[in-house]
Write a protein that holds these residues in place. Structure first.
Motif, short mmCIF file in Angstrom:
data_model
loop_
_atom_site.label_atom_id
_atom_site.label_comp_id
_atom_site.label_asym_id
_atom_site.label_seq_id
_atom_site.Cartn_x
_atom_site.Cartn_y
_atom_site.Cartn_z
N TYR A 1 30.35 -4.95 34.94
CA TYR A 1 29.92 -3.45 33.50
C TYR A 1 30.00 -2.24 34.22
O TYR A 1 30.01 -0.94 34.06
CB TYR A 1 29.39 -4.03 33.25
CG TYR A 1 29.50 -5.05 32.11
CD1 TYR A 1 30.85 -5.94 32.20
CD2 TYR A 1 28.52 -6.53 31.33
CE1 TYR A 1 31.78 -7.03 31.23
CE2 TYR A 1 29.38 -7.28 30.30
CZ TYR A 1 30.29 -7.49 30.58
OH TYR A 1 31.03 -9.18 30.19
N ALA B 1 32.39 -6.78 27.19
CA ALA B 1 30.87 -5.57 27.14
C ALA B 1 31.65 -4.52 26.00
O ALA B 1 30.62 -3.61 25.37
CB ALA B 1 31.55 -5.09 28.29
N VAL C 1 26.41 -2.46 30.63
CA VAL C 1 26.29 -3.53 28.94
C VAL C 1 24.60 -4.28 29.74
O VAL C 1 25.59 -4.90 30.93
CB VAL C 1 27.55 -3.76 29.11
CG1 VAL C 1 27.44 -5.11 27.49
CG2 VAL C 1 28.38 -3.10 28.02
N GLU D 1 27.30 -8.32 35.25
CA GLU D 1 26.50 -6.62 34.76
C GLU D 1 26.74 -5.43 36.21
O GLU D 1 26.82 -4.78 35.49
CB GLU D 1 24.39 -7.13 34.45
CG GLU D 1 24.48 -7.36 32.82
CD GLU D 1 23.86 -8.41 32.62
OE1 GLU D 1 22.70 -7.46 33.78
OE2 GLU D 1 23.41 -8.92 31.66
N ALA E 1 29.63 -5.92 22.20
CA ALA E 1 28.48 -6.37 22.24
C ALA E 1 27.53 -6.61 21.50
O ALA E 1 26.41 -7.44 21.57
CB ALA E 1 28.14 -6.06 23.80
#
Length: 283
Positions: free
Chosen positions: A256, A61, A269, A253, A64
């Motif tokens: 994140y 992350a 992210v 996700e 990325a």
């Protein structure tokens, strides 16, 4: 011109179901392996000293824009992960303003702990990074986080602490799986090594499938080299997921997003997958 791919390899047994049967000999001098703990691999990949391999999902992350994720490879769990534990002198609900020692070998797990304590328990605590030696960590802390084989060894010692599995806590609060490591590749090497990368990715998938078809050679290996009971190792590996599909991606996700909410990442992210066709895949 770089002649070979430099591949990272995590020095923990949780990646062995992917790597144990990897046929390195068939690649001759076209690849080399660099074996380190996750935090070291994260740094080496960021410096461009490693081209691909497993790193902490949190490190992906952070970088990325420079990395892609190799499909269908991860270290994940939906529920207890069996090797990422918070050892505590008191119930987790009573840790407000407590000092907590964090292993210096991790990235994903230390930030997962921060999310769990801050977002789900509403706790404010202080953290210190230390070498992963539980007895020393607990001298000046009310709780300590260990990961990987360090955590497994501590569990075997039947230590006098309350023990919390972070994968289990995450699942309890969110209902999602948690992905702790991803196999990633630096975008900078794609053009030069596309064909070799495809071969290496296939070799990892083949290694994983060989383990799934017959887990016993790996069980015997870890029993001989790492101790413990075969039944415990069998249960441990069965509790891990080494795929990366929609379920794992959704949970990651969300992690994140939670990390971004807590100020641990600049923002949410979206995972970007590498594809053999050269067209990258976003959700």
């Amino acid at each position: 011109m770089q002649k070979s791919l430099r591949i990272g390899q995590i020095l923990y047994t949780n990646t062995f179901p992917v790597t144990f049967h990897f046929d390195q000999a068939r690649f001759e001098d076209r690849i080399s392996f660099i074996r380190q703990v996750p935090a070291q691999l994260n740094e080496a990949m960021a410096r461009g000293e490693i081209d691909l391999g497993p790193i902490s999902s949190f490190s992906y992350a952070e970088h990325a824009k420079d990395y892609l994720v190799l499909p269908d490879l991860s270290v994940s769990a939906k529920g207890p992960v069996g090797s990422i534990f918070l050892f505590s002198k008191k119930p987790i609900e009573e840790l407000n303003e407590a000092p907590i020692a964090l292993t210096n070998t991790s990235a994903t797990s230390i930030n997962l702990l921060k999310v769990i304590l801050q977002k789900f328990y509403g706790l404010q605590v202080s953290y210190s990074m230390q070498a992963p030696v539980l007895e020393e960590m607990m001298l000046g802390a009310d709780a300590a986080l260990l990961i990987g084989d360090d955590a497994i060894r501590a569990i075997r010692q039947r230590v006098p602490y309350m023990i919390y599995d972070l994968g289990e806590l995450w699942y309890r609060f969110t209902g999602y799986s948690m992905t702790f490591a991803l196999w990633t590749v630096r975008k900078a090497i794609l053009a030069e090594h596309a064909e070799l990368l495809s071969e290496v990715h296939n070799a990892f998938l083949e290694s994983k499938q060989k383990h799934l078809s017959n887990p016993e050679p790996l069980i015997e290996y870890v029993h001989q080299h790492y101790g413990g009971e075969k039944a415990d190792w069998r249960q441990y590996f069965q509790g891990l997921q080494h795929v990366f599909g929609d379920e794992q991606r959704t949970g990651l996700e969300y992690y994140y997003r939670c990390a971004a909410e807590q100020g641990l990442l600049p923002g949410p992210v979206t995972v970007e997958l590498w594809e053999k066709s050269g067209r990258q895949k976003l959700r």
